[in-house]
Scaffold this active site. Structure first.
Site, PDB file in Angstrom:
ATOM      1  N   GLY A   6      38.607  44.860  49.893  1.00 48.58           N
ATOM      2  CA  GLY A   6      39.247  43.709  50.516  1.00 48.58           C
ATOM      3  C   GLY A   6      40.462  44.197  51.275  1.00 48.58           C
ATOM      4  N   LYS A   9      45.511  40.889  54.028  1.00 50.43           N
ATOM      5  CA  LYS A   9      46.950  41.114  53.891  1.00 50.43           C
ATOM      6  C   LYS A   9      47.334  41.660  52.520  1.00 50.43           C
ATOM      7  CE  LYS A   9      48.180  37.602  57.313  1.00 50.43           C
ATOM      8  NZ  LYS A   9      48.855  36.292  57.553  1.00 50.43           N
ATOM      9  N   ASP A  31      35.921  47.148  53.200  1.00 52.40           N
ATOM     10  CA  ASP A  31      35.765  45.757  53.615  1.00 52.40           C
ATOM     11  C   ASP A  31      34.464  45.621  54.400  1.00 52.40           C
ATOM     12  OD1 ASP A  31      36.305  43.099  55.025  1.00 52.40           O
ATOM     13  OD2 ASP A  31      38.157  43.353  53.891  1.00 52.40           O
ATOM     14  N   ARG A  86      44.001  27.375  42.826  1.00 51.36           N
ATOM     15  CA  ARG A  86      43.220  28.598  42.675  1.00 51.36           C
ATOM     16  C   ARG A  86      41.794  28.284  42.239  1.00 51.36           C
ATOM     17  NH1 ARG A  86      48.422  29.677  40.820  1.00 51.36           N
ATOM     18  NH2 ARG A  86      49.497  31.414  41.840  1.00 51.36           N
ATOM     19  N   THR A 117      41.039  38.764  42.898  1.00 47.26           N
ATOM     20  CA  THR A 117      40.507  37.581  43.575  1.00 47.26           C
ATOM     21  C   THR A 117      40.731  36.321  42.741  1.00 47.26           C
ATOM     22  OG1 THR A 117      38.784  38.993  44.521  1.00 47.26           O
ATOM     23  CG2 THR A 117      38.453  36.608  44.652  1.00 47.26           C
ATOM     24  N   ASN A 118      41.158  35.253  43.397  1.00 46.50           N
ATOM     25  CA  ASN A 118      41.362  33.969  42.719  1.00 46.50           C
ATOM     26  C   ASN A 118      40.088  33.132  42.686  1.00 46.50           C
ATOM     27  OD1 ASN A 118      44.071  33.796  41.762  1.00 46.50           O
ATOM     28  ND2 ASN A 118      44.794  33.693  43.872  1.00 46.50           N
ATOM     29  N   HIS A 173      46.432  32.406  35.208  1.00 46.51           N
ATOM     30  CA  HIS A 173      47.120  32.621  36.480  1.00 46.51           C
ATOM     31  C   HIS A 173      46.807  31.408  37.358  1.00 46.51           C
ATOM     32  CE1 HIS A 173      48.918  34.514  39.905  1.00 46.51           C
ATOM     33  NE2 HIS A 173      47.774  34.585  40.576  1.00 46.51           N
TER      34      HIS A 173
END
Length: 304
Positions: A6, A9, A31, A86, A117-118, A173
């Site tokens: 990934g 950003k 990616d 999330r 990853t969320n 989280h």
């Protein structure tokens, strides 16, 4: 080699911070987007050249290039947009993470996997189950990021140096995270001895809500999660034996099983080397248990 899957950003910042800390001689950005990881790698390498840092960052679209990785960080997936929780990302990202982890199994089966990853806790569970790795080798980055935000609010409230502040956040989280003032301190002084209850409650709420505020203001959270990833990776590669809240699989700890949730753990060269069970009070247990049920409920509709 450290592989970051990934290259958006957060992935790019994770590679940047890891390179600046010299955590490995080689960092791979992977990616599916043609050109993105290559361009990100070039940009970082140009910066490293000026800094005189001999870390090589490579960009690739080929999963096979992760062969030999010691640590694989999974950031791939859709990020939160303003107004989203999330958990809203669960169905979008579950299939992406499953596919990524299958490739990690195929090409880097001796690695440790750090899901980012969320929604983080369900994704860490999916990663653990799909990989088939020992639970010590799969631990999600969540609480490390949350405690950095909690520390900042403590710094603002007390005026004390950030370096003197120790904070702890466990649980989900997400909206059911559990910042723990009782287990947080400034230069060894328990936080409840420094701030009134009303202020502590304000800090807890701010910690829970601040990510959404950042997303509202600038569209995404980037630097703090990128740095949190590098901090966890550093604990592994430097064998820090550092106590860090990570999303790890519970098998009876905290009276819960078959769930992945944020708890403090000793992180070193072997990954999760020990899970630390805190003596939570009734109020804290209630919040923690709600987080567990929320994660389990979210996963009930996901095919693994």
């Amino acid at each position: 080699m450290i592989t970051i899957i990934g290259s958006g950003k957060v992935g790019g910042d994770a590679a940047l911070f890891s390179a600046l800390k010299r955590l490995d001689d080689q960092i791979l950005l992977l990616d599916v987007a043609e050109g993105l990881p290559q361009g990100e790698a070039m940009d970082i390498n140009h910066m490293l050249s000026e800094q005189g840092i001999d870390v090589e960052v490579k960009g690739s679209n080929n999963f096979e290039d992760m062969k030999g990785s010691n640590i694989v960080v999974v950031v791939a997936g859709s990020g939160r947009k303003p107004g989203m929780t999330r958990m809203d990302l669960l169905k979008i990202n579950a299939s992406i993470v499953k596919s990524v982890v299958e490739n990690v199994k195929k090409y880097a089966d001796d690695s440790m996997i750090i899901p980012v990853t969320n929604p983080l806790d369900p994704m860490a569970y999916i990663t653990y189950k799909v990989s088939g790795f020992d639970r010590s080798r799969v631990f999600g980055m969540g609480g490390m990021l949350d405690l950095s935000r909690f520390r900042q609010f403590i710094h603002e409230a007390t005026g004390h140096s950030r370096d003197s502040i120790r904070a702890l956040v466990i649980g989900e989280h997400g909206e059911n995270m559990l910042p723990l003032p009782r287990f947080s301190s400034v230069s060894g002084i328990p936080l409840p001895s420094l701030l009134p209850k009303e202020k502590l409650e304000e800090l807890v709420q701010n910690t829970k809500q601040v990510a959404a505020k950042v997303i509202e203001l600038k569209g995404a959270t980037v630097h703090a999660p990128g740095n949190a990833i590098s901090a966890i990776v550093e604990a592994v590669v430097r064998d820090r034996k550092q106590v860090i809240p990570v999303a790890t699989y519970l098998d009876g700890e905290y009276d819960h099983s078959d769930v992945t949730i944020g708890v403090p753990a000793v992180i070193g060269k072997n990954g999760v080397e020990k899970i630390i069970e805190l003596d939570l009070n009734d109020e804290e247990k209630q919040v923690f248990n709600k987080a567990v049920e929320n994660v389990k409920g979210a996963l009930s509709g996901v095919e693994i």
